[in-house]
Design a protein around this motif. Structure first.
Motif, PDB file in Angstrom:
ATOM      1  N   ASP A  76      22.736  23.049 -27.938  1.00  0.00           N
ATOM      2  CA  ASP A  76      23.475  22.171 -27.039  1.00  0.00           C
ATOM      3  C   ASP A  76      22.654  21.766 -25.815  1.00  0.00           C
ATOM      4  N   GLY A  77      21.413  22.203 -25.738  1.00  0.00           N
ATOM      5  CA  GLY A  77      20.567  21.859 -24.603  1.00  0.00           C
ATOM      6  C   GLY A  77      19.308  22.714 -24.593  1.00  0.00           C
ATOM      7  N   CYS A  78      18.297  22.274 -23.881  1.00  0.00           N
ATOM      8  CA  CYS A  78      17.014  22.976 -23.877  1.00  0.00           C
ATOM      9  C   CYS A  78      16.885  23.891 -22.662  1.00  0.00           C
ATOM     10  N   TYR A  79      16.157  24.997 -22.865  1.00  0.00           N
ATOM     11  CA  TYR A  79      15.948  25.979 -21.815  1.00  0.00           C
ATOM     12  C   TYR A  79      14.507  26.460 -21.847  1.00  0.00           C
ATOM     13  N   ALA A  80      14.038  26.917 -20.694  1.00  0.00           N
ATOM     14  CA  ALA A  80      12.808  27.702 -20.632  1.00  0.00           C
ATOM     15  C   ALA A  80      13.237  29.161 -20.656  1.00  0.00           C
ATOM     16  N   MET A  81      12.789  29.893 -21.649  1.00  0.00           N
ATOM     17  CA  MET A  81      13.327  31.232 -21.885  1.00  0.00           C
ATOM     18  C   MET A  81      12.450  32.325 -21.309  1.00  0.00           C
ATOM     19  N   PRO A 126      26.516  31.111 -15.179  1.00  0.00           N
ATOM     20  CA  PRO A 126      26.948  32.125 -16.157  1.00  0.00           C
ATOM     21  C   PRO A 126      27.442  31.467 -17.448  1.00  0.00           C
ATOM     22  N   VAL A 127      27.135  32.100 -18.579  1.00  0.00           N
ATOM     23  CA  VAL A 127      27.585  31.631 -19.895  1.00  0.00           C
ATOM     24  C   VAL A 127      28.116  32.829 -20.676  1.00  0.00           C
ATOM     25  N   ALA A 128      29.312  32.697 -21.225  1.00  0.00           N
ATOM     26  CA  ALA A 128      29.915  33.751 -22.049  1.00  0.00           C
ATOM     27  C   ALA A 128      29.829  33.349 -23.517  1.00  0.00           C
ATOM     28  N   ILE A 129      29.343  34.264 -24.355  1.00  0.00           N
ATOM     29  CA  ILE A 129      29.186  34.023 -25.788  1.00  0.00           C
ATOM     30  C   ILE A 129      30.021  35.051 -26.545  1.00  0.00           C
ATOM     31  N   LYS A 130      30.859  34.583 -27.446  1.00  0.00           N
ATOM     32  CA  LYS A 130      31.714  35.481 -28.230  1.00  0.00           C
ATOM     33  C   LYS A 130      31.733  35.012 -29.687  1.00  0.00           C
ATOM     34  N   TYR A 131      31.309  35.897 -30.602  1.00  0.00           N
ATOM     35  CA  TYR A 131      31.295  35.587 -32.031  1.00  0.00           C
ATOM     36  C   TYR A 131      32.601  36.047 -32.676  1.00  0.00           C
ATOM     37  N   ASP A 132      32.986  35.363 -33.741  1.00  0.00           N
ATOM     38  CA  ASP A 132      34.167  35.753 -34.510  1.00  0.00           C
ATOM     39  C   ASP A 132      33.709  36.660 -35.647  1.00  0.00           C
ATOM     40  N   PRO A 133      33.998  37.977 -35.578  1.00  0.00           N
ATOM     41  CA  PRO A 133      33.488  38.915 -36.592  1.00  0.00           C
ATOM     42  C   PRO A 133      34.137  38.753 -37.954  1.00  0.00           C
ATOM     43  N   GLN A 134      35.204  37.969 -38.026  1.00  0.00           N
ATOM     44  CA  GLN A 134      35.892  37.783 -39.307  1.00  0.00           C
ATOM     45  C   GLN A 134      34.976  37.145 -40.345  1.00  0.00           C
ATOM     46  N   PHE A 135      34.043  36.303 -39.900  1.00  0.00           N
ATOM     47  CA  PHE A 135      33.207  35.558 -40.840  1.00  0.00           C
ATOM     48  C   PHE A 135      31.824  36.170 -41.020  1.00  0.00           C
ATOM     49  N   GLY A 136      31.417  37.058 -40.136  1.00  0.00           N
ATOM     50  CA  GLY A 136      30.115  37.684 -40.250  1.00  0.00           C
ATOM     51  C   GLY A 136      29.753  38.397 -38.964  1.00  0.00           C
ATOM     52  N   ASP A 137      28.993  39.467 -39.091  1.00  0.00           N
ATOM     53  CA  ASP A 137      28.594  40.265 -37.938  1.00  0.00           C
ATOM     54  C   ASP A 137      27.274  39.736 -37.389  1.00  0.00           C
ATOM     55  N   TYR A 149      31.630  26.320 -30.916  1.00  0.00           N
ATOM     56  CA  TYR A 149      32.591  25.613 -30.073  1.00  0.00           C
ATOM     57  C   TYR A 149      32.181  25.800 -28.611  1.00  0.00           C
ATOM     58  N   TYR A 150      31.808  24.697 -27.970  1.00  0.00           N
ATOM     59  CA  TYR A 150      31.365  24.733 -26.576  1.00  0.00           C
ATOM     60  C   TYR A 150      32.513  24.302 -25.664  1.00  0.00           C
ATOM     61  N   HIS A 169      32.092  31.000 -30.013  1.00  0.00           N
ATOM     62  CA  HIS A 169      32.622  30.256 -28.861  1.00  0.00           C
ATOM     63  C   HIS A 169      31.698  30.475 -27.672  1.00  0.00           C
ATOM     64  N   VAL A 170      31.365  29.390 -26.999  1.00  0.00           N
ATOM     65  CA  VAL A 170      30.497  29.435 -25.824  1.00  0.00           C
ATOM     66  C   VAL A 170      31.244  28.814 -24.653  1.00  0.00           C
TER      67      VAL A 170
END
Length: 444
Positions: free
Chosen positions: A244-249, A331-342, A214-215, A368-369
């Motif tokens: 959701d988009g390309c980056y140079a990493m 800045p980008v915040a990334i948060k995973y939902d641990p209910q479905f998997g770690d 979810y962006y 969620h991003v």
């Protein structure tokens, strides 16, 4: 024997055809047939039912266990500053009782420190029917056990083969595609094909994880010529964002499967992979960032300033190097939902292949991003202050705990400079030569 082999090949062909038509082909066009969304709805209902069964079954002896499992805090810490705590123990310039404060803090750290627990998987409020997360949850009822057995069959016998198939297609597509594109002359055609390969491969890999991403606030997406910084939980953070988009990493060079992917992708896109232990590599990264900022038509650079994976509960110290260059930071915040998997990768415990197998035998990856408004360095603000400001914004948006500690403590000891700063703070307080300083901002 030949008939059996022919039958096996037909089934295998049918399997790949179904996977291609229902999953890979829609991924290429960025579309979805709604299968993942339906699966997630059924999964949510199942886990809600399981939670209710667990709550009913533990009313007697296990209620306290479940209550305390919602938090992995063992002790209640006193947040009083060193000056106030010691002031309550002594009555002169120096008292032997000052030792009690340091002993107390030492015991607290031995029992439970706030650093090393960020490098282990976060605990769950309620069991999500995965074997690896049932440490605090035991036999409850026959019906719950039957559901768990059915879940094991679905995850290992149905989902795992499908996910391995999709992951194989996605990884091979990325390796082969970027290798072929890398032989083309530099230009718009090469850049367009490189973006297409990265996007398509990432979308297939997200499907391989049963990912539901979810962006939020897409109007703040990183733009060309900018630097995107995000908190770091897992190697799949890159897939989540590239979906959701390309980056140079820019990141740490790895070996094994990860290294193969890195060496292939760098042929088509100007990624920078480096060894942190090599000073010349660090200078190369700085030079690359400066060149990038000076050109406004290049892909945004993606950096994880923590330098290591943190367990989805916290944001640790951002290395200041990314913030010394100048330019616009996204800045980008990334948060995973641990209910479905770690999603957390404990690289000290699991290799990349072992980690991917754990991920692909989980229920799903739900994430969620948040794209935060772009920021620039303010007048009079040094790189450390700028990094801390960005880190605070990411922590607030993602609902993460903000910590001043260096993620390098995952594998290294505390730097002597930090211990020296604490000693200086104490000596200043004793002789009355100014207030204590915060040493965390001087860590690098």
């Amino acid at each position: 024997m030949e008939a059996l082999l022919a039958c096996f090949l037909e089934l295998l062909s049918l399997w790949f055809a179904v996977a291609f038509l229902l999953i890979v082909l829609p991924s290429i066009f960025g579309a979805s047939l709604g299968i993942s969304e339906l699966y997630l709805k059924v999964l949510v209902k199942t886990l809600e039912w399981a939670t209710l069964r667990i709550q009913k079954g533990i009313r007697k002896q296990q209620s306290e266990t479940l209550k305390h499992s919602s938090s992995n805090v063992i002790i209640q810490r006193d947040q009083t500053t060193m000056e106030k705590a010691i002031a309550g123990l002594r009555h002169g310039d120096f008292e032997l009782s000052d030792v009690f404060y340091f002993c107390k803090k030492g015991f607290e750290t031995i029992v439970e420190d706030e650093v090393t627990q960020r490098f282990t998987s976060e605990e769950l409020v309620s069991w999500n029917l995965l074997t690896r997360t049932n440490v605090n949850f035991h036999y409850i009822s026959l019906r719950l056990t039957v559901v768990w057995v059915v879940g094991v069959f679905i995850r290992y016998c149905l989902l795992l083969p499908l996910r391995v198939t999709l992951a194989t297609i996605g990884i091979l597509s990325m390796i082969v595609g970027t290798t072929l594109v890398g032989h083309l002359p530099n230009g718009e055609t090469k850049d367009w094909l490189s973006d297409l390969v990265h996007l398509t491969s990432s979308r297939i890999l997200v499907r391989a994880l049963s990912g539901n991403i979810y962006y939020h606030n897409k109007e703040n997406k990183p733009q060309k010529g900018g630097i995107c910084v995000a908190n770091h939980t897992s190697p799949i953070d890159v897939i989540i964002l590239t979906n959701d988009g390309c980056y140079a990493m820019v990141g740490q060079a790895h070996g094994g499967l990860m290294g193969v992917i890195q060496r292939a992708t760098v042929k088509a896109c100007p990624h920078v992979w480096f060894e942190r232990s090599e000073m010349k590599d660090r200078h190369l990264v700085t030079k690359r960032l400066r060149e990038h900022v000076s050109s406004g038509d290049k892909l945004p650079i993606l950096i994880f300033p923590e330098g290591t994976c943190i367990n989805n509960t916290s944001v640790m110290m951002f290395k200041k190097g990314s913030f010394e260059i100048g330019g616009t930071i996204y800045p980008v915040a990334i948060k995973y939902d641990p209910q479905f998997g770690d999603a957390f990768w404990n690289s000290s415990k699991h290799g990349i292949v072992s980690y991917l197998l754990r991920i692909m035998t989980s229920w799903a990856i739900v994430c969620h991003v948040w794209y935060l408004p772009p920021v620039t360095r303010e007048e009079g603000e040094d790189a450390v202050q700028f990094a801390n400001r960005v880190k605070s914004a990411i922590a607030r948006q993602g609902g993460l705990t903000e910590l001043p500690w260096d993620g390098g403590l995952k594998r290294a000891k505390v730097k002597d400079t930090f211990k020296e700063e604490e000693q200086k703070n104490y000596s200043k307080m004793i002789i009355g030569n100014g207030a204590a300083t915060n040493p965390s901002g001087d860590l690098d």
